[in-house]
Design a protein around this motif. Structure first.
Motif, PDB file in Angstrom:
ATOM      1  N   ARG A  92      -2.023   2.185   4.693  1.00 19.14           N
ATOM      2  CA  ARG A  92      -2.819   1.199   5.444  1.00 19.14           C
ATOM      3  C   ARG A  92      -3.038   1.688   6.869  1.00 19.14           C
ATOM      4  NH1 ARG A  92      -3.324  -3.615   2.684  1.00 19.14           N
ATOM      5  NH2 ARG A  92      -1.863  -3.870   0.921  1.00 19.14           N
ATOM      6  N   ARG A  93      -4.231   1.429   7.348  1.00 19.16           N
ATOM      7  CA  ARG A  93      -4.602   1.735   8.732  1.00 19.16           C
ATOM      8  C   ARG A  93      -5.184   0.465   9.352  1.00 19.16           C
ATOM      9  NH1 ARG A  93      -9.185   6.239  10.441  1.00 19.16           N
ATOM     10  NH2 ARG A  93      -8.906   6.129  12.722  1.00 19.16           N
ATOM     11  N   ASN A  94      -4.543  -0.008  10.381  1.00 22.27           N
ATOM     12  CA  ASN A  94      -4.941  -1.282  10.991  1.00 22.27           C
ATOM     13  C   ASN A  94      -4.970  -2.413   9.965  1.00 22.27           C
ATOM     14  OD1 ASN A  94      -5.316   0.048  13.487  1.00 22.27           O
ATOM     15  ND2 ASN A  94      -7.428   0.589  12.938  1.00 22.27           N
ATOM     16  N   GLY A  95      -4.018  -2.367   9.042  1.00 20.28           N
ATOM     17  CA  GLY A  95      -3.888  -3.416   8.049  1.00 20.28           C
ATOM     18  C   GLY A  95      -4.783  -3.266   6.837  1.00 20.28           C
ATOM     19  N   ARG A  96      -5.702  -2.336   6.858  1.00 22.94           N
ATOM     20  CA  ARG A  96      -6.641  -2.153   5.741  1.00 22.94           C
ATOM     21  C   ARG A  96      -6.270  -0.887   4.966  1.00 22.94           C
ATOM     22  NH1 ARG A  96     -12.628  -2.490   8.013  1.00 22.94           N
ATOM     23  NH2 ARG A  96     -13.026  -2.493   5.753  1.00 22.94           N
ATOM     24  N   ILE A  97      -6.479  -0.933   3.665  1.00 20.79           N
ATOM     25  CA  ILE A  97      -6.134   0.217   2.828  1.00 20.79           C
ATOM     26  C   ILE A  97      -7.060   1.384   3.143  1.00 20.79           C
ATOM     27  CG2 ILE A  97      -6.001   1.107   0.475  1.00 20.79           C
ATOM     28  CD1 ILE A  97      -5.235  -1.679  -0.452  1.00 20.79           C
ATOM     29  N   ALA A  98      -6.456   2.529   3.477  1.00 17.35           N
ATOM     30  CA  ALA A  98      -7.206   3.762   3.733  1.00 17.35           C
ATOM     31  C   ALA A  98      -7.095   4.729   2.553  1.00 17.35           C
ATOM     32  CB  ALA A  98      -6.706   4.441   4.999  1.00 17.35           C
ATOM     33  N   ALA A  99      -5.967   4.668   1.845  1.00 19.03           N
ATOM     34  CA  ALA A  99      -5.754   5.571   0.717  1.00 19.03           C
ATOM     35  C   ALA A  99      -4.644   5.022  -0.165  1.00 19.03           C
ATOM     36  CB  ALA A  99      -5.388   6.975   1.201  1.00 19.03           C
ATOM     37  N   THR A 100      -4.635   5.461  -1.389  1.00 14.20           N
ATOM     38  CA  THR A 100      -3.526   5.186  -2.311  1.00 14.20           C
ATOM     39  C   THR A 100      -3.139   6.503  -2.969  1.00 14.20           C
ATOM     40  OG1 THR A 100      -5.060   4.673  -4.127  1.00 14.20           O
ATOM     41  CG2 THR A 100      -4.287   2.817  -2.783  1.00 14.20           C
ATOM     42  N   GLY A 101      -1.948   6.552  -3.521  1.00 15.78           N
ATOM     43  CA  GLY A 101      -1.526   7.780  -4.173  1.00 15.78           C
ATOM     44  C   GLY A 101      -0.225   7.622  -4.907  1.00 15.78           C
ATOM     45  N   SER A 102       0.193   8.665  -5.581  1.00 13.37           N
ATOM     46  CA  SER A 102       1.454   8.663  -6.315  1.00 13.37           C
ATOM     47  C   SER A 102       1.902  10.094  -6.517  1.00 13.37           C
ATOM     48  CB  SER A 102       1.306   7.966  -7.674  1.00 13.37           C
ATOM     49  OG  SER A 102       0.390   8.659  -8.498  1.00 13.37           O
ATOM     50  N   ALA A 103       3.166  10.237  -6.821  1.00 13.85           N
ATOM     51  CA  ALA A 103       3.729  11.562  -7.083  1.00 13.85           C
ATOM     52  C   ALA A 103       4.967  11.415  -7.948  1.00 13.85           C
ATOM     53  CB  ALA A 103       4.069  12.282  -5.779  1.00 13.85           C
ATOM     54  N   ASP A 104       5.372  12.506  -8.558  1.00 15.45           N
ATOM     55  CA  ASP A 104       6.536  12.533  -9.443  1.00 15.45           C
ATOM     56  C   ASP A 104       7.224  13.871  -9.253  1.00 15.45           C
ATOM     57  OD1 ASP A 104       8.335  12.065 -11.518  1.00 15.45           O
ATOM     58  OD2 ASP A 104       6.973  12.836 -13.036  1.00 15.45           O
ATOM     59  N   PHE A 105       8.520  13.843  -8.993  1.00 17.56           N
ATOM     60  CA  PHE A 105       9.226  15.103  -8.759  1.00 17.56           C
ATOM     61  C   PHE A 105      10.662  15.003  -9.257  1.00 17.56           C
ATOM     62  CE2 PHE A 105      10.325  12.604  -5.048  1.00 17.56           C
ATOM     63  CZ  PHE A 105      11.670  12.896  -4.853  1.00 17.56           C
ATOM     64  N   THR A 106      11.258  16.164  -9.467  1.00 15.57           N
ATOM     65  CA  THR A 106      12.688  16.271  -9.712  1.00 15.57           C
ATOM     66  C   THR A 106      13.261  17.228  -8.672  1.00 15.57           C
ATOM     67  OG1 THR A 106      12.302  18.039 -11.334  1.00 15.57           O
ATOM     68  CG2 THR A 106      12.577  15.803 -12.183  1.00 15.57           C
ATOM     69  N   CYS A 107      14.558  17.137  -8.448  1.00 11.24           N
ATOM     70  CA  CYS A 107      15.202  18.019  -7.475  1.00 11.24           C
ATOM     71  C   CYS A 107      16.480  18.574  -8.075  1.00 11.24           C
ATOM     72  CB  CYS A 107      15.483  17.291  -6.166  1.00 11.24           C
ATOM     73  SG  CYS A 107      16.132  15.624  -6.337  1.00 11.24           S
ATOM     74  N   VAL A 108      16.799  19.807  -7.715  1.00  6.05           N
ATOM     75  CA  VAL A 108      17.948  20.492  -8.302  1.00  6.05           C
ATOM     76  C   VAL A 108      18.778  21.137  -7.194  1.00  6.05           C
ATOM     77  CG1 VAL A 108      16.770  20.956 -10.490  1.00  6.05           C
ATOM     78  CG2 VAL A 108      16.613  22.613  -8.631  1.00  6.05           C
ATOM     79  N   PRO A 109      20.094  21.247  -7.401  1.00  8.92           N
ATOM     80  CA  PRO A 109      20.952  21.918  -6.407  1.00  8.92           C
ATOM     81  C   PRO A 109      20.566  23.379  -6.256  1.00  8.92           C
ATOM     82  CG  PRO A 109      22.250  20.629  -7.969  1.00  8.92           C
ATOM     83  CD  PRO A 109      20.863  20.681  -8.514  1.00  8.92           C
TER      84      PRO A 109
END
Length: 323
Positions: free
Chosen positions: A158-175
């Protein structure tokens, strides 16, 4: 991916603690970036995030800022570069993994997907940097014993209360030890890297400087070799053993511009990553136009290396303006 080690400031010293606390009380509106190590960046200048807070179970609000001008994420027809939203969403996932879910800073991240969609009115460059609030909802939190091993997250920018973008992601992490075993062959000392190839003409891929071009011509239409310049200060902000995901997204954007034959504002993209893009073998980038809609034109961009798929991205670009 990052294998850096972050050492927090010493808060055990009463004098240091009192000084910091006094400053916070006197200047409650001071803004700083989050620690660069939390977002896997070596340069403080490349940190987009400024703060975060938890708002519920697996829900957060992250603050960010986009500069009016950037050396790589350059304005597109008066709009902030849409890919800066992808980088911001990427950084938000890293931040929350470390700061809220306890993932150690030495772990490596494997991104499996990253999507975004922008609203052009929300990306207009104004007379000040763009201040953003990003609502993050995490789901499918994976655990390995007592440790978090990855999750999916959805973002509303949100920018100034209005939606500017949407998105998603998926990740895994390993030692780090697991990552070293996984990557033993590619991490072997002295393994050669492919020579830097010549860039395609910058104006054909929406760029001004050849330095920022990530595609090299192959002689075939809608086909390029990925041009990997590990000296690039933004795409290779720090040494890594593979091609960064953001570089693959930039390749998809440039291939889209070349395929459409015109400059284009990316309204969104959906990406899946199936394996690492290596530094020691050519990566072939191909593009194919998809049926368009009233909202814009779409191009499917894929990357293959050593005969295996590396990534697939569908880029939707704004329709050309009527003449």
């Amino acid at each position: 991916m990052s294998t850096s080690t972050f050492r927090p400031a010493d808060t055990t010293c009463p004098e240091n603690h009192a000084t910091a606390w006094t400053a916070a009380l006197r200047y409650p509106s001071l803004t700083t970036t989050v620690p660069k190590e939390f977002v896997h960046r070596a340069s403080v200048a490349e940190v987009m995030l400024t703060d975060w807070k938890r708002t519920g179970d697996d829900r957060f609000v992250v603050s960010a800022q986009w500069p009016r001008g950037h050396s790589f994420f350059t304005a597109v027809d008066g709009h902030h570069d849409p890919l800066i939203s992808a980088e911001t969403i990427r950084q938000a996932g890293c931040l929350l993994a470390h700061a809220e879910y306890g993932v150690p800073l030495g772990h490596s991240f494997l991104m499996w997907s990253l999507d975004f969609a922008v609203r052009p009115d929300g990306l207009l460059v104004d007379d000040a940097p763009a201040s953003l609030d990003i609502e993050i909802t995490c789901s499918d939190v994976k655990r390995r014993g007592r440790s978090v091993a990855g999750f999916r997250y959805d973002a509303v920018v949100r920018r100034n209360g209005r939606i500017a973008a949407t998105g998603s992601a998926d990740f895994t992490c390993v030692p780090s030890k697991v990552y070293t075993r996984m990557r033993a062959e590619r991490l072997a000392p002295g393994r050669p890297r492919i020579p830097l190839t010549a860039p395609t003409a910058p104006q054909t891929v929406g760029r001004i400087s050849p330095t920022d071009v990530v595609l090299s011509p192959t002689g075939e239409q809608n086909s390029w070799q990925l041009r990997v310049d590990t000296r690039h200060p933004i795409l290779f902000d720090h040494p890594v053993d593979h091609v960064p995901g953001m570089m693959l997204l930039e390749a998809a954007r440039q291939a889209t511009v070349a395929t459409l034959g015109r400059p284009a504002l990316a309204l969104g993209l959906t990406s899946t990553f199936t394996r690492y893009a290596e530094l020691d073998a050519p990566c072939l980038i191909t593009a194919r136009r998809l049926p368009g809609t009233s909202a814009g034109e779409s191009v499917l961009v894929t990357g293959h290396q050593e005969g295996e798929p590396v990534f697939s991205t569908t880029v939707t670009a704004a329709a050309p303006r009527p003449e």
